[in-house]
Each structure stands twice: as C-alpha cells, then as structure tokens.
Design a protein around this motif. Structure first.
Motif, short mmCIF file in Angstrom:
data_model
loop_
_atom_site.label_atom_id
_atom_site.label_comp_id
_atom_site.label_asym_id
_atom_site.label_seq_id
_atom_site.Cartn_x
_atom_site.Cartn_y
_atom_site.Cartn_z
N ALA A 1 2.44 -39.23 31.64
CA ALA A 1 1.43 -37.99 31.93
C ALA A 1 0.92 -37.68 30.26
O ALA A 1 -0.18 -37.37 30.29
N ARG A 2 1.74 -37.63 29.43
CA ARG A 2 1.18 -37.25 28.06
C ARG A 2 0.49 -38.47 27.50
O ARG A 2 -0.59 -38.11 26.96
N GLY A 3 0.75 -39.71 27.93
CA GLY A 3 -0.25 -40.83 27.61
C GLY A 3 -1.73 -40.63 28.00
O GLY A 3 -2.60 -40.67 27.34
N PHE A 4 -1.77 -40.29 29.55
CA PHE A 4 -2.90 -40.19 29.97
C PHE A 4 -3.77 -38.98 29.35
O PHE A 4 -4.81 -39.08 29.00
N GLY A 5 -3.00 -37.83 29.09
CA GLY A 5 -3.47 -36.48 28.25
C GLY A 5 -4.32 -37.25 27.04
O GLY A 5 -5.20 -36.83 26.34
N THR A 6 -3.42 -37.87 26.17
CA THR A 6 -3.61 -38.41 24.99
C THR A 6 -5.15 -39.20 25.15
O THR A 6 -5.92 -39.17 24.07
N ALA A 7 -5.09 -40.23 26.06
CA ALA A 7 -6.31 -41.17 26.10
C ALA A 7 -7.51 -40.33 26.52
O ALA A 7 -8.55 -40.43 25.86
N LEU A 8 -7.11 -39.38 27.45
CA LEU A 8 -8.53 -38.51 27.57
C LEU A 8 -8.93 -37.61 26.38
O LEU A 8 -9.89 -37.50 26.21
N LEU A 9 -7.87 -37.30 25.64
CA LEU A 9 -8.16 -36.50 24.27
C LEU A 9 -8.99 -37.36 23.48
O LEU A 9 -10.08 -37.07 22.96
N LEU A 10 -8.55 -38.59 23.18
CA LEU A 10 -9.49 -39.44 22.42
C LEU A 10 -10.68 -39.79 22.98
O LEU A 10 -11.80 -39.77 22.06
N LEU A 11 -10.85 -39.89 24.23
CA LEU A 11 -12.03 -40.20 24.74
C LEU A 11 -13.24 -39.09 24.51
O LEU A 11 -14.15 -39.29 24.13
#
Lengths: 293, 279
Positions: free
Chosen positions: A257-267
């Motif tokens: 879930a943190r990975g998804f959050g990080t990817a979204l943040l970078l996007l």
C-alpha cells in the motif's frame, strides 16, 4: 479510395480508444489503490512529523527518507547542471558560428539519445576506475548519482533554453543594436531577461526528468534502506528507486500500500512540475503576443 | 560585433561537447577492452552459463531487438492514428483533448508505468494466457504506450505545419478535410513519420525499467509472446557487479557499449533526416 479513408478513420479512432483505455486504466488503478494511503502516515510512519523532518528520530515505516533523498539529489543535480546547461543554450542561440552550432548541437543530440541505464553504467565504471587510481575508498554515492543525472538532463536543459531564446522575434535584436547596444549587451540586457520564463520552464522540465529517472540511480548508489541522506558521499534513498524496489521485493500488504502511495505521489509531483513548466513557457509566448497587438 | 564571444559561455559549450566525448569514449573503450580480454568467455555466444564460464549475450541482443521492434510497431501505429485524428479526422475539441492526454502521458514516470502494470496488467495476462505474466507481451504493450507521446509530438509537429500551409489551397480545390489529410498531408510528411520511428526505436531499445520490471528476465531465446526475456538494458540493471573484472561484469560492459553505439547511430540518423528536410 473511399475504402482507404474509412480504413484510416477506423485505425485512428481505434488507436485513440486503445491509448485512452490503457492510460486511464493504469492511472485510475493507481489512484484507487494509492489515494487511501496518501497521508501523513505514508511519509512519517509512526514517528511524529516534527521529529522526522528534523531528523530527531529515525523513520522506520515511512517514505520520508526517500523524499528527503530525492530532494537532495534533485538539488545537487541542478546545482551541477544549471550553469553549463544554460550557458551552453545561450551560447548556441546567440553567439555560436554555423559550424560550432552544427558541431555542438550534434553532440547534444547524441547525448540526448544515450539511454539512462548506460549513463548509470558510466557512473559505475567511473567510480571503479577512480577506486583503482586515486580514490581508493570511493564508492557509489549521492554525488556520483547527481553527477550522472546532471549529464543526463543537460540536453533537455540546453534545447529548451536555446529554443526559448530563438523563439524571440528578431526585431528585438535589431532595435537593441539600433539603440547602440553591442551584441553581448543585447543578449545580457534584452534577450535573456525576456526569455526568462522559457528558461525557467526548461529548468523545471529538466528537474522533472531528473526526479523520475530510476535507471541511473540504481547503478550509482540508491539503496532501499539508508535512512536520511547522510551526506554527499553516502548512499541514499530515492522515491523512484523505492517504487522499483517495492514492486519486486514487497513483503507485506502494508508495504505494498505504501508502494502505491509512493507511486501516486511521484506521478502527482511529475504532473505538477510539467504543468508549471508549461505555464512558464506559455507565459513567454503570451507576453509577446500581447506586445504585438 | 560577434567577435568578442563571452569566454565563459564558450567554455561551457565546449565542456558539454567534451562530456559527451568522454562518456562515449569511456563506455566504448571499456566495451572493446572487455571483448579483447575475454575471448574464452564467448561474450558474443548464445550460451549463458556462469558455471561453465560462458557469458554469451546473444539471447539478450535478440530480446532487445524483438521487444523494441514489436513495441515500436504498435506504438508507431497508435501515434500515427492520433496524429491523423488531430489533423483532420476529428473535430477541434477532440484534438485539444488528445494533446492534453499526450502531455500528461509524457510526464508519467517510467517506474510508475511499470509499477501499475505489475499489479494490473501482469495478473490479467497470467490469467488469460498462462505463464507468469512477466513476459514479452506485457513489456511490449507498456513500452509501446510509453513511446507514444514522443513519437506523436514529432509527427504532429510536422503534420500540423504541412496542414496549415496547404489547407487553403486544398480547400479551394474542393478537398474535404479527410481527403486533404490522406492526399496532401500524409504523403508530404513521410520523413517526419520515419524520423519519429527512428527516435522511437532508440527510446524503446534504451529503456531499462519496463523490461526489467515486466519482461521476466530469464536469459534465453524467446519464441512466443508469453515467453520471459531479458534485454540488454535489463541485464545491466540486474547484474550487481560484485566481481569486478569477472565474466558477468565484462558482459555488462559489452552490453553498454552495444547500446551506446546503437543509440548514437539512431540519434545521428534522425538528425540527418530532420536536417535534410529543412534544407
């Protein structure tokens, strides 16, 4: 003949449908899975925000170290790249002779085509050679990564600086010369100040490029668990590497879930930067259209 | 007037050229050195088995070529479709939307594409076609999608310019918008289409993240779209060079030199083509 036109429209609308479907499903998927975890907890885990930001307490389960690493990396990269990049762009646009222009812009084009992973390999080999010669304790580190990233973003910077100066109407130069300015004075006092929004746009564009690149940093010192960046000579964490690492090595749903959050943040960061760059560049054109009317 | 060029600016420009020279020379030199000092390792062979001291990278070269060409073909057709829509097939407001989407796509980081695809597309492929889902097909689809913005921007730049210049003439000759596109604009923008394809090829060969994350990374010759493959770029990003000077490390250097040579040729070719058009 009619059939050819119909065939072409079918292909065209189909390709639009495919692209929209592909991109929107990926982006919507990312938003659905990542939006929930995009909060203070994502950044700092269980550590209080104040303590985390000022490095009073270590952050174990948040991405703050990666954010800090990315920011520091970006800063160092831009410090290295900005002076040669802008100078080279200005030189190409205002001073270079035809032969120089031809030669240097060929170099810039070739440099732009070098894959980022090869740039990473260059960094790795560089440090290996340095270790063999006069830096025996050298290791892959933040400074090395920033150096390679700077080379990687140089072409983006040069091309956008050059084109934003060349886009200015030639009557500016003519007027300046008619008023008795030398060419250098004209560049310094007229062209560069007016082209400033475009130049800033180029800087931001290359920041976006530097922030998202993963291939370079994974060969030149990014690691999964380094904590806050300890200095220019130390290993570091970075957002894109964190995402890459999570995709392959996640161990729990929480981490995913943190990975998804990080990817979204970078996007979102990436989109914000490109939007900012476009606003600056549009400002440049609008300014001149306004003067014309 | 132009004689007193600022020394600092000139120095920086020369410096950039020198950096390019250094990087190229360095990578090529290491690659050639790797090749000469390792004839027993059979670096250009088709066998990869570190146990018996064979480090052939032929399978990876094949994977790079297959993946790049398939992704390029798909991506190129998609980009051409978008450009046709923007230059006559679709109404103005759709053209604006397409441009917006293209700009947004251009800003999506590769690693984000890869991450989303690992958890969205890979399971779909796995359920539909079997295997692990990490395969040529998955990586090719994403690579095609990722290459679309750059190619579309290049093609659209040329096509919209030609369209503007010839619009009035062909309208007065009684062409419809679609006829104008198929009979005037498309035949005239052949060079832009080719240079977009060349630049797209360079990008597709050089991308490291998507193949690493999605193609499975098995070192073998791929025969079907659901086979796992490892490209040259993925090879560089995967091998951790703990044994400097060993076979694996030398194979990295050779892979880097090959990639650099290929991409440099691609850039020069595209540049030559675009310059030829202007003169």
């Amino acid at each position: 003949m009619k059939a050819r036109e119909i065939f072409l429209s079918i292909i065209s609308w189909l390709s639009l449908a495919i692209i929209l479907l592909g991109v929107s499903s990926l982006v919507v998927f990312l938003f659905m899975r990542g939006a929930g975890s995009l909060n203070a907890n994502l950044f700092f885990g269980n550590t209080p925000a104040f303590d985390a930001i000022f490095a009073l307490k270590p952050v174990w389960s948040g991405i703050w170290p990666a954010v800090a690493g990315s920011l520091l990396l970006l800063l160092v990269t831009m410090i290295i790249a900005i002076i040669p990049g802008i100078s080279c762009g200005v030189y190409l646009a205002c001073f270079a002779s035809v032969r120089e222009k031809n030669y240097i812009s060929t170099c810039v084009d070739v440099l732009a085509g070098i894959p980022s992973i090869v740039m990473g390999l260059f960094g790795l080999e560089l440090i290996i050679v340095l270790r063999k010669t006069f830096l025996p304790q050298g290791n892959t580190c933040l400074l090395l990564a920033a150096f390679c990233l700077a080379i990687l973003v140089l072409p983006t910077l040069i091309v956008s600086v050059r084109s934003s100066i060349e886009a200015l109407p030639s009557r500016l130069t003519l007027t300046a010369n008619a008023l008795g300015m030398s060419h250098s004075q004209c560049v310094k006092n007229v062209l560069i100040p007016i082209a400033m929004p475009g130049i800033l746009g180029g800087v931001i564009l290359s920041m976006g490029r530097a922030m998202e690149d993963t291939a370079v940093i994974m060969l030149t010192g990014a690691v999964a668990n380094a904590g806050l960046p300890a200095g220019l000579g130390a290993k570091f964490e970075a957002l894109p590497f964190r995402i890459y690492y999570t995709a392959a090595q996640y161990t729990s749903q929480e981490e995913l879930a943190r990975g998804f959050g990080t990817a979204l943040l970078l996007l979102l960061c990436s989109w914000a930067l490109i939007l900012l760059a476009r606003i600056f560049q549009a400002h440049l054109t609008r300014k001149w259209e306004g003067v014309k009317s | 007037m132009r004689n007193n060029k600022p020394v600092i600016l000139r120095g920086c420009a020369v410096c950039v050229a020198a950096i390019l020279g250094t990087v190229t020379a360095f990578i090529l030199y290491s690659g050639i050195e790797a090749l000469t000092q390792s004839s027993r390792l059979a670096l250009f062979g088709s066998v990869w088995s570190p146990a018996s001291g064979k480090f052939g990278i032929l399978a990876m070269i094949q994977a790079s070529i297959l993946l790049a060409l398939s992704a390029l073909t798909l991506g190129w057709v998609l980009s051409l479709g978008l450009c046709c829509l923007m230059n006559g097939l679709a109404p103005k407001f759709i053209a604006k939307i397409i441009m917006l989407v293209i700009n947004m796509m251009a800003a999506i980081p590769t690693v984000v594409y890869g991450f989303a695809a690992v958890f969205l597309l890979v399971p779909v492929i796995r359920d539909a076609l079997g295997g692990t889902g990490f395969c040529w097909l998955t990586a090719g689809m994403l690579l095609a999608l990722q290459g679309v913005p750059a190619m579309t921007i290049i093609m659209n730049g040329a096509m919209s310019q030609i369209s503007r210049e010839s619009k009035l003439t062909s309208q007065s000759l009684g062409f419809t918008n679609v006829q104008h596109l198929t009979h005037v604009v498309m035949p005239l923008s052949g060079k832009a289409m080719i240079s977009a394809a060349i630049i797209g090829l360079g990008r597709a060969v050089g991308d490291a993240l998507l193949p690493t994350m999605l193609a499975g990374n098995a070192i073998r010759f791929a025969h079907s779209p659901v086979d796992s493959m490892r490209t040259l770029t993925a090879h560089i990003s995967l091998v951790l060079s703990s044994d400097i000077g060993g076979g694996e490390h030398l194979s990295l250097l050779l892979a880097g030199a090959l990639l650099l040579t290929f991409c440099a040729i691609v850039s020069l070719a595209a540049r030559h083509l675009i310059r030829g058009k202007n003169s």
